[in-house]
Design a protein around this motif. Structure first.
Motif, PDB file in Angstrom:
ATOM      1  N   UNK A  10      -6.302 -25.754  -2.380  1.00 25.07           N
ATOM      2  CA  UNK A  10      -6.125 -25.215  -1.222  1.00 25.07           C
ATOM      3  C   UNK A  10      -7.234 -25.832  -0.118  1.00 25.07           C
ATOM      4  N   UNK A  11      -8.187 -26.309  -0.667  1.00 24.64           N
ATOM      5  CA  UNK A  11      -9.463 -26.945   0.058  1.00 24.64           C
ATOM      6  C   UNK A  11      -9.345 -27.981   0.671  1.00 24.64           C
ATOM      7  N   UNK A  12      -8.123 -28.935   0.321  1.00 29.47           N
ATOM      8  CA  UNK A  12      -7.981 -30.206   0.945  1.00 29.47           C
ATOM      9  C   UNK A  12      -6.873 -30.130   1.964  1.00 29.47           C
ATOM     10  N   UNK A  13      -6.491 -28.913   2.766  1.00 31.02           N
ATOM     11  CA  UNK A  13      -5.399 -28.894   3.418  1.00 31.02           C
ATOM     12  C   UNK A  13      -5.606 -29.071   5.014  1.00 31.02           C
ATOM     13  N   UNK A  14      -5.853 -30.458   5.180  1.00 30.79           N
ATOM     14  CA  UNK A  14      -6.143 -30.926   6.405  1.00 30.79           C
ATOM     15  C   UNK A  14      -5.335 -32.189   6.650  1.00 30.79           C
ATOM     16  N   UNK A  15      -4.565 -31.951   7.627  1.00 30.65           N
ATOM     17  CA  UNK A  15      -3.483 -32.845   8.044  1.00 30.65           C
ATOM     18  C   UNK A  15      -3.937 -34.086   9.051  1.00 30.65           C
ATOM     19  N   UNK A  16      -3.446 -35.325   8.662  1.00 28.47           N
ATOM     20  CA  UNK A  16      -3.949 -36.577   9.612  1.00 28.47           C
ATOM     21  C   UNK A  16      -2.636 -37.379   9.704  1.00 28.47           C
ATOM     22  N   UNK A  23       1.128 -36.895   5.806  1.00 31.52           N
ATOM     23  CA  UNK A  23       1.068 -36.588   4.538  1.00 31.52           C
ATOM     24  C   UNK A  23       1.062 -34.924   4.434  1.00 31.52           C
ATOM     25  N   UNK A  24       2.303 -34.494   4.011  1.00 28.95           N
ATOM     26  CA  UNK A  24       2.190 -32.891   3.708  1.00 28.95           C
ATOM     27  C   UNK A  24       2.164 -32.391   2.400  1.00 28.95           C
TER      28      UNK A  24
END
Lengths: 465, 997
Positions: B725-731, B716-717
């Protein structure tokens, strides 16, 4: 301009009727009329001011709107004037019709050159305007100013909405029945002015007959609503009065033109235009089984075989006079009869008799203008037209047509004045239509059948009383 | 309208308020634009004798002062030229199309328009020009000079590529659109090719500089609207209410219009009523029969001609001597009429296709069975000749350019953005659903406002460059809109094969364009070409920064920046080097005229081979082999204040992680390379239903990665564009490799929901309609499948033998088409740009295959530039201004920039698909072999193959077709493709049945 086939007008009339019952059918009264009634009114008045053209009236804030949402007047008057699908738009088509094949043929037979530039045609198929403004378009046919008068004199004051001031400045008082009749008759009967007389030769070349009744044609042409402010400015319309005045004025016009040395004769013959078409245009029988189609007419003392003067207006006027101006009725009867008798003798006698008859007709017109034409009188006239007193005079086509139009127009006048409920009138529509059917085809006119049809219609109308 | 005209350049004179329209200024000498006003010239000089005005003299020239009306009087005889003062501008409907013009793109006939000696304008000169003309390029061009500008039309006889208009609103130049075939050849009225050097190309013998209404001069056909050609002016259709309004405020211009085609032309069933029927018409319509011209004549009048036919005449509002016979649709479809036209009748009375694929047409087809009824599609869907196809504009805003605006209250702004049309073409024909107020019928769709934005701050740092914004609906702002282009023609209309499959199987690219699937032709590459390397990726600087943003070494650079071009060719030997151009001080000790320009090629190292990479917005998405999948922040790529312009985390790596580790990420694909936000879309769909926006298909949330070991990985990009901008963690959202079907996966093409993955075994087709539950729909075996590319009904796959063709009419089940195979020695990646496939051919160089007829492909060229380009791994195509460019990842040889068409090499450069004439114009070394390229921004793709919308549509309720709507244009109800010919077959004619009469 003209109605070529009367039955056609009758068909249209049926379509218009529901509208008329809603009050759109114009009835005119004479509040302002009195001052102008005696004034000579002529479509080609010497004092007629320059005609500025339809475009001058057609502004979208004046009479050129698409919707009838004006506060004082509808403001879509031009739209109705040029409506392509109905007789309302007939005046706007007057010039265009000169381009059609029939017009071209008439002009060719008469050796006129193109109909669109022949003075003989343009007198009525365009606007009789001596002076034309820069925006005037002949192609508009019979435009606003043909009837309302050249606007150069009154358009400025007209913009203020002051009708009285407009009249003073030269606006033609068309709410006055006599003034209106005078304007209409110029083309719907004829006038002595150039190009406004459809003589027998023109008809022989293919021009349709001229048939006219003021109130009916007023309704066909109406582009106004008779609402409260209309009544305030122009008074309430009385259809019966318009009808009666129209008859008197038409007779006056016929006799006046007949008396004219230039219009009244054609070569060694009287001008046949003034005669009843049907009196000559009959079937020829060479065989043994000859069947006389000429009926005796007690009010028209002229030997069979001599063509009689067209008496359509005389018959109607006679009926109107007996009810509304009984004091003059007998004189009128006598003078009409005398005129027919004189017509059978020679032209000079006829002209003298015509002058007397004309004077009486004008007196009747004046009397009608100031008469009330109430419910009872209208019913009485309708009754009389179909009665034994008048009925035997319907021996010829033209008079019969007038009788149907009269019945129709007087009934509608009763509806419009509230004397007869619209629903009741609608219920007897079919009877009136039968009478119209009896005069649909001039070539198939049978006096006896017609009288039966008219009698039946009138009997039904009588029940409404 | 209440802001006075600027009155400062030829063809740009006007007043404001009522006088803005009703007082005419001399602006245009062309009679078809000005009619009776043409004779007064284009200089805004008065013709009145009133000495108050006439005596005003320009002291510099001794001539009458400019900027005064022809007459000091109101008129209703308003010529088109008057309207064109404002309506030549994009946000003002861009009605140049009505006159057959579009914005000049700086390339056609460049030698006449650019100074031979490069200009170095001072800041003051730039300001003086931009104060009149917001084009960034103007200050460098000849047309910055007013005297040159006013005479641009006079250049026409000498021009080779185009013809210019005589009006210059905003100081702009407008080029003529000419009739061409799909290859770009000029055509004459009969459709025969006009040679580029035909002396009668522009004017036949006896035709003057200007021609009168009714004429279309020269052998070529100038595609001005037929109404304009006949002499109609705007005011001949847009009457009082369209200009003045009706008292209501409308949100969309089109809704404020009361006129419609049928009001004057009628329909197949009815003669015109002359009652207006548009969205703003009063309930019963305005009766146009009431209109009168200034001379008192009726505007419209019916006649019966000598043969008894009904004839409708319209009279010009401007020239009292001019009138036209109005075409009556009813007559054109009536076999008994002398005006019968079989093509028109066939198109208008065509019946819907039967299950068996048969069609009938004619009056006997019941109204409800008509395929093209006017309740189903707008008249101008077929009756347009061309549509403005703006591939995009660049709006670079500059801080500290204090400016007074020329509108509203004339307020001052600290910043100023120049206005720079880039790709302005005319060959794209696209369809979609019209806005709700027009009944959502089928209508032509044009690209609108496909903007990219840049910003330069007070320190002249380019803080972001060429960013495509995101619409409030979450869709990309590469916007489209249903549009009446006002380019109606009678002969040059759209025909059957413009919208349906051709029986000659030669319009696959045309239909791809039509359906808004895109053609990969007008893609925007911009300042940098991004190439994937064996050990990283690199942003190679390939264009100028100033306007026009010419590609370095290109035709445009040669004319717009002759000195810079020379430096590139002679000093740098066409190498795209790292260097600083310009002088710190010019001879006036100023840095303004030839400021220092830093050219840098930025390399970002990666752990492993970058097999695929894609720029989207401010991010670069990269599949980096053993390094997995990662997004880099590249917003600052052109910012001189950043020594490290590519970063994996703009702030602490603890605060974000835009990386997913995988075993061997070989490739990746995004559902679109346009900038989007699914979150915004979720919001608008849920909370603002009155905006009538469609929901994104679920796949748009993800990047899809192929891993040679793990198979398919979805990440999910959308988190990058959710404003948080605090949730920009890719999984990983999902990893899928059922039955190890994806072993050896190496390349992926996404066509909406459908993924085409090349694997060790061949081609795997996976349906991602439910992205978290991928479904294998087909698997085809191939010998060493490498890469794939899709264009509408066909998919091309490269393998050990060359190119293989598959029919993907059913997207989920490709059918091999052996006739479409092309044998190649070593085919790698494929790029399809309209009718040409560009294949990376390794040692064979760049292989160009003509795929106009996919089932009969032909190798057009194998280009190595004499052995200089022999390790080709990947290729992309982009358009800059009027030219087409290829960017080639040439393996160990680095990056190549190739000009495919230019006005010099290919006179047909304005065609739909002109044949490429490759010229090597620039090259760059790369630190390790260049193996991949980031595709340029799609500027003509609004929807994917499965019907998923990605770009915003600018009218309420308007949208691209769904897949099933698309299929109705090419499949029978049974799902079988049907094909058409452009010639009517009278055997299909159904006469009116007696019972219907």
């Amino acid at each position: 301009m003209f109605v070529s086939n009367f039955a056609w007008a009758g068909v249209r009339w049926r379509h218009l009727l529901p509208l008329s019952f809603c009050g759109a059918l114009g009835l005119f009264a004479l509040i302002l009329g009195a001052t102008h009634a005696s004034a000579p009114v002529n479509a080609a008045l010497p004092g007629d001011k320059p005609h500025l053209g339809v475009a001058t009236c057609a502004g979208s804030t004046c009479h050129g709107r698409s919707e009838a949402d004006g506060k004082i007047v509808r403001q879509d008057e031009i739209l109705r004037w040029q409506e392509p699908s109905s007789p309302t738009g007939a005046h706007s088509r007057a010039f265009a019709v000169l381009n059609n094949a029939r017009s071209a043929a008439i002009a060719r037979r008469l050796g006129l050159g193109p109909a669109t530039s022949a003075a003989m045609c343009l007198g009525c198929h365009s606007e009789p305007a001596s002076v034309r403004g820069p925006r005037f378009q002949q192609s508009d046919g019979v435009g606003c100013e043909a009837c309302h008068g050249g606007s150069a004199g009154w358009i400025e004051v007209h913009k203020t909405g002051n009708h009285r001031a407009s009249l003073a400045a030269g606006l033609v008082p068309l709410e006055n029945p006599a003034a209106k009749a005078s304007v209409c008759l110029d083309c719907h009967f004829g006038s002595a002015d150039g190009g406004q007389f459809v003589n027998h030769r023109i008809m022989a070349a293919g021009h349709p007959r001229i048939s006219f009744e003021l109130d009916l044609f007023t309704t066909l042409q109406a582009h106004h609503d008779e609402d409260a402010d209309y009544v305030q400015r122009k008074g309430r319309t009385n259809g019966a009065k318009i009808w009666a005045v129209g008859q008197a004025m038409a007779l006056d016009r016929a006799l006046s033109l007949f008396s004219s040395p230039t219009l009244g004769t054609e070569g060694p013959f009287p001008e046949f235009y003034f005669l009843d078409c049907h009196s000559c245009h009959r079937r020829i029988y060479d065989s043994q089984n000859f069947n006389q189609t000429v009926a005796d007419n007690p009010a028209r003392p002229i030997p069979v075989g001599m063509p009689p003067f067209n008496d359509e207006n005389m018959i109607m006027l006679s009926a109107a006079a007996r009810i509304v101006a009984p004091a003059q009725a007998a004189r009128f009867e006598a003078e009409s009869k005398a005129f027919h008798g004189a017509f059978a003798r020679d032209r000079n006698s006829a002209i003298s008799a015509a002058a007397r008859l004309r004077a009486t007709a004008n007196a009747l017109a004046a009397a009608f203008q100031s008469a009330s034409f109430g419910r009872d009188q209208s019913f009485a006239i309708i009754d009389l037209i179909a009665s034994e007193a008048i009925n035997p005079r319907f021996t010829d086509y033209e008079g019969s047509v007038q009788a149907v139009m009269a019945t129709d127009t007087l009934l509608n006048a009763l509806v419009n004045t509230g004397s007869v409920p619209a629903a009741n009138a609608a219920a007897i529509r079919s009877d009136i239509n039968r009478a119209y059917a009896a005069v649909r085809d001039p070539n198939d006119y049978r006096p006896a059948d017609f009288r039966r049809a008219l009698g039946s219609a009138v009997r039904t109308i009588r029940t409404l009383r | 309208m209440w802001y006075a005209g600027t009155n400062d350049q030829p063809g740009d004179y006007r007043h404001s308020g009522c006088a803005g329209c009703h007082v005419v200024y001399a602006n245009d000498r062309e009679p078809r634009h000005s009619l009776i006003w043409a004779k007064y010239g284009r200089d805004g000089q008065t013709a009145t004798v009133d000495p108050t005005i006439a005596a005003k003299v320009d002291h510099a020239t001794g001539q009458k002062e400019k900027g005064h009306p022809v007459e000091h009087a109101f008129t209703r005889a308003i010529p088109t030229a008057q309207c064109m003062n404002c309506h030549m501008h994009q946000p003002n409907i861009f009605l140049n199309s009505f006159l057959g013009y579009t914005m000049w793109d700086y390339e056609s006939d460049a030698p006449h328009m650019w100074p031979a000696k490069q200009k170095y304008p001072t800041a003051a000169e730039v300001r003086a020009t931009n104060d009149r003309n917001p084009e960034g390029a103007a200050a460098r061009g000849k047309w910055a000079d007013l005297e040159f500008l006013r005479n641009v039309y006079d250049l026409n006889p000498e021009l080779k590529d185009t013809q210019f208009a005589d009006y210059h609103g905003h100081g702009w130049n407008f080029r003529a659109i000419l009739k061409r075939d799909r290859e770009g050849n000029l055509l004459d009225a009969e459709g025969k090719i006009v040679a580029p050097d035909d002396p009668e190309k522009w004017r036949k013998a006896g035709e003057g500089k200007f021609v009168e209404p009714g004429a279309n001069p020269g052998k070529t056909v100038h595609m001005m609207d037929i109404h304009a050609e006949k002499g109609l002016q705007c005011a001949d259709c847009h009457f009082g209410q369209d200009s003045h309004g009706n008292g209501l405020i409308y949100g969309e211009v089109a809704n404020a219009i009361e006129i419609g085609c049928k009001d004057c032309h009628g329909t197949v069933d009815q003669y015109p009523t002359l009652l207006t029927s548009g969205p703003a018409a009063p309930p019963n319509g305005t009766n146009l029969g009431l209109l009168r011209n200034p001379d008192g004549k009726r505007r419209f009048e019916w006649f019966i001609d000598a043969d008894g036919n009904r004839v409708l005449i319209q009279r010009s509002i401007v020239d009292p001597k001019l009138e036209w016979r109005v075409s009556l649709v009813k007559d054109s479809v009536d076999r008994n009429s002398s005006r019968f036209n079989a093509k028109a009748a066939r198109a208008k009375l065509m019946g819907t296709i039967s299950d068996a694929g048969a069609v009938n047409w004619g009056p006997g087809v019941p109204k409800e069975n008509r395929a093209h009824g006017d309740d189903k599609m707008a008249c101008f869907t077929c009756h347009l000749s061309w549509t403005t196809s703006c591939g995009g504009c660049h709006l670079p805003i500059e801080a500290n350019w204090k400016t007074s605006t020329h509108k509203y209250e004339g307020e001052e702004t600290r910043n100023f953005a120049t206005y720079n049309p880039q790709v302005a073409r005319d060959e794209m024909f696209q369809l979609g659903r019209h806005q709700t107020t027009k009944g959502n019928i089928i209508a032509p769709v044009r690209s609108t406002s496909a903007l990219v934005l840049s910003s330069t701050n007070v320190n002249r740092e380019r803080i972001y460059i060429q960013q495509p914004p995101i619409s409030s609906a979450g869709y990309s702002s590469q916007a489209f809109a249903p549009h009446f282009p006002h380019t109606v023609r009678t002969t040059e209309t759209k025909t059957c094969t413009d919208c349906h499959l051709s029986a000659n199987d030669d319009n696959n690219a045309i239909i791809s364009q039509l359906l808004l699937l895109g053609t990969n032709f007008v893609n925007f590459v911009g300042l940098n070409a991004w190439t994937g390397l064996e050990s990283g990726f690199e942003a190679v600087r390939v264009t100028e920064w100033e306007e026009p943003q010419a590609v370095i070494g290109s035709y445009l650079q040669k004319y717009a920046y002759p000195d810079f071009y020379r430096l590139h060719v002679e000093r740098n030997r066409r190498e795209l080097k790292e260097w600083t151009r310009g002088a710190t001080f010019d001879k006036h000790l100023s840095g303004e005229t030839d400021h220092n320009e830093l050219f840098r090629n930025v390399v970002q190292g990666t752990k492993d081979r970058v097999g695929c990479l894609q720029l989207r917005g401010e991010y670069m998405f990269v599949a980096e082999g053993k390094g997995g999948f990662r997004a880099y922040d590249v917003a600052s790529i052109a910012n001189k204040g950043f020594s490290e312009p590519i970063v994996s985390a703009p702030f602490s790596p603890i605060g974000q992680d835009m990386h997913v580790s995988t075993t061997n990420a070989t490739c990746m694909a995004l559902p679109t390379n346009q900038n989007i936000s699914v979150k915004r879309n979720d919001h608008i769909v849920k909370h603002i239903p009155e905006n009538q926006e469609q929901a994104f298909r679920p796949i748009y949330r993800y990047a899809v990665i192929t891993d040679s070991v793990e198979g398919l990985i979805l990440v999910d990009i959308d988190t990058l564009s959710d404003g948080e901008f605090r949730n920009n963690f890719f999984k990983r959202a999902v990893t899928w490799n059922a039955g190890n079907i994806l072993a050896g996966a190496r390349h992926i093409t996404l066509a909406g929901d459908i993924a085409y993955v090349t694997t060790k075994a061949g081609l795997a087709v996976i349906d991602l309609a439910d992205p978290l539950h991928p479904k294998l729909t087909a698997s085809l075996s191939l010998n060493d499948a490498r890469a794939s590319a899709i264009q509408f009904r066909f998919l091309w796959v490269s393998d050990a033998e060359g190119l293989k063709l598959f029919d993907v009419t059913d997207l989920r089940h490709p059918m091999p088409q052996p006739n479409g195979s092309v044998a190649l020695a070593n085919a790698q990646r494929i790029y399809l740009a309209r009718t040409f496939a560009y294949v990376a051919g390794k040692q064979e160089g760049l292989v160009i295959v003509n795929i106009t007829r996919p089932l009969a492909p032909a190798i057009y060229a194998k280009e190595t530039f004499g052995g200089k380009m022999t390790d080709v791994e990947d290729v992309i195509i982009g358009s800059t201004n009027a030219s087409l460019f290829a960017y080639v990842a040439d393996g160990r040889n680095g990056l190549k920039v190739i000009q495919l068409t230019s006005p010099e090499s290919q006179p047909n450069f304005y065609g739909f698909s002109p044949a490429p004439k490759p010229e090597l114009i620039a090259w760059a070394q790369t630190p390790s072999p260049a193996v991949a390229l980031s595709k340029g921004l799609d500027r003509d793709r609004g929807v994917d193959e499965t019907g998923g919308q990605m770009a915003i549509f600018g009218r309420l309720g308007s949208r691209p077709f769904t897949r099933s709507e698309m299929e109705r244009l090419f499949l029978t109800p049974k799902g079988v493709p049907f094909k058409v010919l452009d010639t009517p077959d009278m055997r299909e004619y159904v006469p009116l049945r007696l019972s219907d009469r």
